[in-house]
Design a protein around this motif. Structure first.
Motif, PDB file in Angstrom:
ATOM      1  N   ILE A   1      67.217  -4.028   7.161  1.00 44.96           N
ATOM      2  CA  ILE A   1      68.188  -4.994   7.674  1.00 44.96           C
ATOM      3  C   ILE A   1      69.355  -5.187   6.711  1.00 44.96           C
ATOM      4  CG2 ILE A   1      67.078  -7.058   6.724  1.00 44.96           C
ATOM      5  CD1 ILE A   1      68.586  -6.672  10.258  1.00 44.96           C
ATOM      6  N   PHE A   2      69.094  -5.096   5.399  1.00 44.47           N
ATOM      7  CA  PHE A   2      70.172  -5.252   4.421  1.00 44.47           C
ATOM      8  C   PHE A   2      71.201  -4.132   4.577  1.00 44.47           C
ATOM      9  CE2 PHE A   2      72.068  -4.154   0.321  1.00 44.47           C
ATOM     10  CZ  PHE A   2      72.672  -5.369  -0.020  1.00 44.47           C
ATOM     11  N   ALA A   3      70.733  -2.896   4.704  1.00 46.58           N
ATOM     12  CA  ALA A   3      71.655  -1.767   4.875  1.00 46.58           C
ATOM     13  C   ALA A   3      72.437  -1.893   6.177  1.00 46.58           C
ATOM     14  CB  ALA A   3      70.879  -0.450   4.843  1.00 46.58           C
TER      15      ALA A   3
ATOM     16  N   VAL B   1      74.691   6.150  -0.609  1.00 46.45           N
ATOM     17  CA  VAL B   1      74.693   5.310  -1.817  1.00 46.45           C
ATOM     18  C   VAL B   1      73.261   5.020  -2.247  1.00 46.45           C
ATOM     19  CG1 VAL B   1      75.212   3.011  -2.720  1.00 46.45           C
ATOM     20  CG2 VAL B   1      76.957   4.269  -1.432  1.00 46.45           C
ATOM     21  N   PHE B   2      72.419   4.610  -1.293  1.00 46.58           N
ATOM     22  CA  PHE B   2      71.024   4.290  -1.628  1.00 46.58           C
ATOM     23  C   PHE B   2      70.277   5.542  -2.078  1.00 46.58           C
ATOM     24  CE2 PHE B   2      71.759   0.246   0.432  1.00 46.58           C
ATOM     25  CZ  PHE B   2      70.915  -0.605  -0.262  1.00 46.58           C
TER      26      PHE B   2
ATOM     27  N   LEU C   1      77.414   3.282   7.857  1.00 48.19           N
ATOM     28  CA  LEU C   1      75.977   3.265   7.545  1.00 48.19           C
ATOM     29  C   LEU C   1      75.552   4.578   6.894  1.00 48.19           C
ATOM     30  CD1 LEU C   1      73.245   1.816   7.690  1.00 48.19           C
ATOM     31  CD2 LEU C   1      72.923   2.822   9.965  1.00 48.19           C
ATOM     32  N   GLU C   2      76.109   5.681   7.351  1.00 42.97           N
ATOM     33  CA  GLU C   2      75.774   6.972   6.746  1.00 42.97           C
ATOM     34  C   GLU C   2      76.229   7.019   5.293  1.00 42.97           C
ATOM     35  OE1 GLU C   2      75.936  11.730   7.770  1.00 42.97           O
ATOM     36  OE2 GLU C   2      76.967  10.282   9.061  1.00 42.97           O
ATOM     37  N   LYS C   3      77.391   6.454   5.001  1.00 43.83           N
ATOM     38  CA  LYS C   3      77.872   6.399   3.615  1.00 43.83           C
ATOM     39  C   LYS C   3      76.992   5.479   2.774  1.00 43.83           C
ATOM     40  CE  LYS C   3      82.700   7.298   4.900  1.00 43.83           C
ATOM     41  NZ  LYS C   3      84.081   6.754   4.942  1.00 43.83           N
ATOM     42  N   ILE C   4      76.546   4.389   3.362  1.00 49.01           N
ATOM     43  CA  ILE C   4      75.657   3.459   2.659  1.00 49.01           C
ATOM     44  C   ILE C   4      74.318   4.127   2.366  1.00 49.01           C
ATOM     45  CG2 ILE C   4      74.324   1.328   2.975  1.00 49.01           C
ATOM     46  CD1 ILE C   4      76.851   0.287   4.523  1.00 49.01           C
ATOM     47  N   GLN C   5      73.835   4.898   3.323  1.00 46.26           N
ATOM     48  CA  GLN C   5      72.593   5.635   3.095  1.00 46.26           C
ATOM     49  C   GLN C   5      72.745   6.593   1.924  1.00 46.26           C
ATOM     50  OE1 GLN C   5      71.805   9.210   3.910  1.00 46.26           O
ATOM     51  NE2 GLN C   5      69.876   8.755   2.836  1.00 46.26           N
TER      52      GLN C   5
ATOM     53  N   LYS D   1      66.204   8.057   7.364  1.00 46.02           N
ATOM     54  CA  LYS D   1      66.617   8.255   5.980  1.00 46.02           C
ATOM     55  C   LYS D   1      66.807   6.917   5.268  1.00 46.02           C
ATOM     56  CE  LYS D   1      68.975  12.739   6.408  1.00 46.02           C
ATOM     57  NZ  LYS D   1      70.289  13.441   6.343  1.00 46.02           N
ATOM     58  N   VAL D   2      67.379   5.948   5.984  1.00 49.37           N
ATOM     59  CA  VAL D   2      67.582   4.628   5.374  1.00 49.37           C
ATOM     60  C   VAL D   2      66.239   3.982   5.056  1.00 49.37           C
ATOM     61  CG1 VAL D   2      68.497   2.302   5.716  1.00 49.37           C
ATOM     62  CG2 VAL D   2      69.814   4.276   6.502  1.00 49.37           C
TER      63      VAL D   2
END
Length: 658
Positions: free
Chosen positions: A486-488, A512-513, A506-510, A474-475
């Motif tokens: 790599i940034f995520a 966000v993206f 990381l799941e929360k960051i995904q 997903k990322v």
């Protein structure tokens, strides 16, 4: 003057007869010429019934190595050949010596027409006087290739056969009248006896249809195969010459016959396979290899193709035809179930290559990757196939970004195509389980070294913690990141070890993206302005200056010129810069818990922030009214200009904010 008067059977008994390349298609049997054909056959029929000789006038041409090449008379000779074949089938079919003589009539290089004539004479067609059309029986014969229906000469021959049958099915002793009594004859004129040049011969046939590039290449391949004995151990039905006119063209005909594109599909397929083999093989090296790859990419009809088809390349072409025809027959070409971004094919990668439109170097690398997987894995594992194609997609989508946000694919030149093909070829050793292969094997190729480092990190995560495979996918599927994760990962605390990653974060960051950065926004989009304004609220090392990723000078206002993300893809550029990525990382982490509106509404001006910047953050209309998103800041930073354009020559029209 050579005044020999011959019958057709006497001509083919003495010489081989080949209709030369430069002659036009057989036209006497065309539907629009039905009256001409009917009148010609009626005249012959009356001659046979009444036992009156008929002379068909002069037929002339050149004699080369006991082979007669007619200059004028092709139409009459072809019709006579078909009539003699009909008489042979009806009255003399057990005489193999006659069959051998009739085989001496052929078309020189129009391979499908030549093979049809051979197959027709070798056939065991039974003449049934009660049948309306013999063409239907011929179409249903196992030796008849469906692709022959696309040959105008063969179509005309079939119509003539039907016309012959309609006229002669109740006529007796046709063979005796034609051959023994010689009731149909002509004057044979050999041009070389008069010193007529080949130039005249060619000029008189200028109306002839040129062979297509594929017809030429097909003939050249067959000749090379025969000269080099590449297929001596194969039976006739397994040889290239049989397959290319048979099952291979059959499947292309079913799928790509629109707009007469079958020959083009063949050329696209062969030239693409040749390009990949040039990169991985040894037939040419260095600059010559690069130049040839570019030539084939620009023009797949170049006549040099045959020079670079060696035995290994020939075998690869044949096995690839077999592979894709089998998959087309069973509708088993595996599907790409994830986004390929700008490389998404119209239907599938094979279709993209065959139709040849909008086919880039990158598409050809992806097609090579698919082909390698299918060759190496007779049993297709859809999940493993998609894992493999994901990795290759990420490689070809690696971008050389500019500060202007221009994203040119890394595989856009023959040199990078060559590098990408060799990398994919190396990785293909593990294409059946690419993540496990990358997890446990180093990669020697230097092509896109940074991306391969990322792919190995992803592979380690997926192999060691398979529960996070979907999250990693997903990322990397994000429209902004496009495989560059790599940034995520660094936002989720990755430093040097996979064990550092906070996967919950990381799941929360995904998310966000996925919410904020999964589609390109137009420059005037309000959400894009909110992103710019939110970035102005971010502090790094005591500075609120994310815009330092780009610099120029505005002489009209004696000020530094900056820009606030003039296009969306500049975000990807600042992610890759050591300083500017810190601003974006902080924003992403804020967005885990807040929205743009939360950030903007809750922002309180710090003491070290200029008032003009605070106004840009709080007053939405200011930045919205700046179309190009360029600003200029003087040395004392006491104000800024919102520039009216990219390169304003004067201050007039620019808005001063203090």
């Amino acid at each position: 003057m050579n005044k020999d008067i011959l019958s057709f059977f006497e001509l083919v008994s003495e010489y081989s007869v080949q209709i030369p390349i430069i002659q036009r298609d057989y036209a006497q049997g065309r539907e629009r010429n039905s009256t001409i054909c009917e009148n010609f056959l009626t005249a012959i029929k009356n001659s046979l019934i009444n036992n009156n000789a008929i002379n068909l006038d002069f037929i002339y041409g050149n004699l080369i190595n006991e082979c007669f090449l007619p200059l004028d008379g092709q139409q009459r000779l072809t019709t006579l050949f078909l009539l003699h074949w009909y008489a042979f089938c009806k009255e003399q079919s057990n005489d193999e010596s006659i069959r051998s003589i009739l085989k001496k009539f052929s078309y020189e290089t129009r391979l499908s027409s030549r093979r049809f004539c051979e197959a027709l004479v070798n056939s065991d067609i039974v003449i049934d006087s009660n049948a309306d059309k013999l063409s239907e029986q011929i179409h249903d014969s196992r030796w008849f290739f469906i692709s022959w229906k696309n040959d105008s000469t063969i179509r005309a021959m079939l119509r003539t056969i039907d016309c012959i049958h309609a006229n002669f099915k109740n006529v007796e002793n046709i063979w005796d009248s034609l051959v023994v009594k010689r009731n149909v004859v002509f004057h044979l004129l050999i041009l070389e006896d008069f010193g007529l040049s080949d130039d005249l011969y060619i000029k008189m046939n200028a109306r002839g249809r040129l062979l297509t590039p594929f017809e030429n290449l097909k003939a050249e391949i067959e000749d090379k195969v025969e000269r080099n004995h590449w297929e001596d151990s194969k039976n006739e039905f397994d040889k290239f010459s049989h397959k290319i006119d048979g099952c291979w063209t059959h499947y292309l005909w079913k799928n790509y016959r629109k707009n007469n594109s079958v020959d083009n599909a063949h050329m696209n397929f062969i030239s693409t396979l040749l390009m990949t083999k040039l990169s991985t093989g040894q037939i040419v090296k260095g600059l010559e290899r690069i130049q040839l790859i570019q030539k084939l990419n620009d023009d797949n009809t170049c006549r040099e193709i045959i020079e670079y088809i060696d035995k290994d390349t020939f075998d690869y072409i044949c096995s690839s035809y077999e592979l894709y025809c089998r998959l087309l027959e069973t509708n088993a070409i595996p599907q790409l179930t994830f986004s390929m971004w700008r490389h998404s094919p119209e239907k599938n990668l094979l279709h993209q290559i065959m139709i040849g439109s909008n086919t880039s170097y990158s598409h050809k690398v992806l097609f090579f990757a698919q082909t390698e997987y299918l060759h190496r894995n007779p049993t297709i594992d859809q999940e493993k196939f998609c894992d493999w194609m994901r990795v290759v997609r990420n490689i070809v989508s690696r971008a050389d970004l500019t500060p202007e946000g221009k994203r040119a694919d890394i595989v856009r030149r023959p040199e990078s195509f060559n590098g990408a093909i060799n990398l994919v070829y190396e990785l293909a050793a593990g294409c059946d389980d690419i993540y496990n292969y990358l997890r446990n094997n180093a990669v020697s190729s230097a092509f896109t070294r940074d991306q391969m480092k990322e792919e190995r990190i992803k592979a380690k995560i997926i192999v060691d913690t398979p529960q996070y495979k979907e999250l990693i996918h997903k990322v990397e599927d994000n429209e902004l990141l496009r495989g560059h994760v790599i940034f995520a990962l660094e936002c989720a605390n990755y430093r040097n070890s996979v064990s550092d990653i906070d996967f919950e974060l990381l799941e929360k960051i995904q998310n966000v993206f996925n919410t904020y950065f999964n589609k390109e926004l137009d420059n005037s989009n309000v959400e894009f302005d909110k992103l710019r304004r939110a970035l102005l609220t971010i502090e790094v090392d005591g500075k609120y200056q994310f815009y330092n990723y780009w610099w120029s000078y505005w002489y009209a206002g004696n000020a530094e010129k900056r820009k606030l993300l003039s296009v969306y893809r500049e975000i990807e550029y600042i992610i890759g810069k050591a300083d500017s990525c810190k601003y974006f990382r902080k924003l992403v982490l804020l967005l885990v818990e807040q929205s743009y509106d939360d950030i903007l509404n809750g922002f309180v001006k710090p003491d070290n922030m200029e008032n003009w910047q605070y106004r840009l953050i709080k007053e939405e209309r200011l930045l919205f009214g700046c179309d190009k998103k360029y600003i200029a800041i003087p040395d004392d930073r006491s104000y800024c200009y919102l520039l009216k354009g990219i390169r304003p020559a004067t201050i007039e029209g620019s808005v001063k904010i203090s």
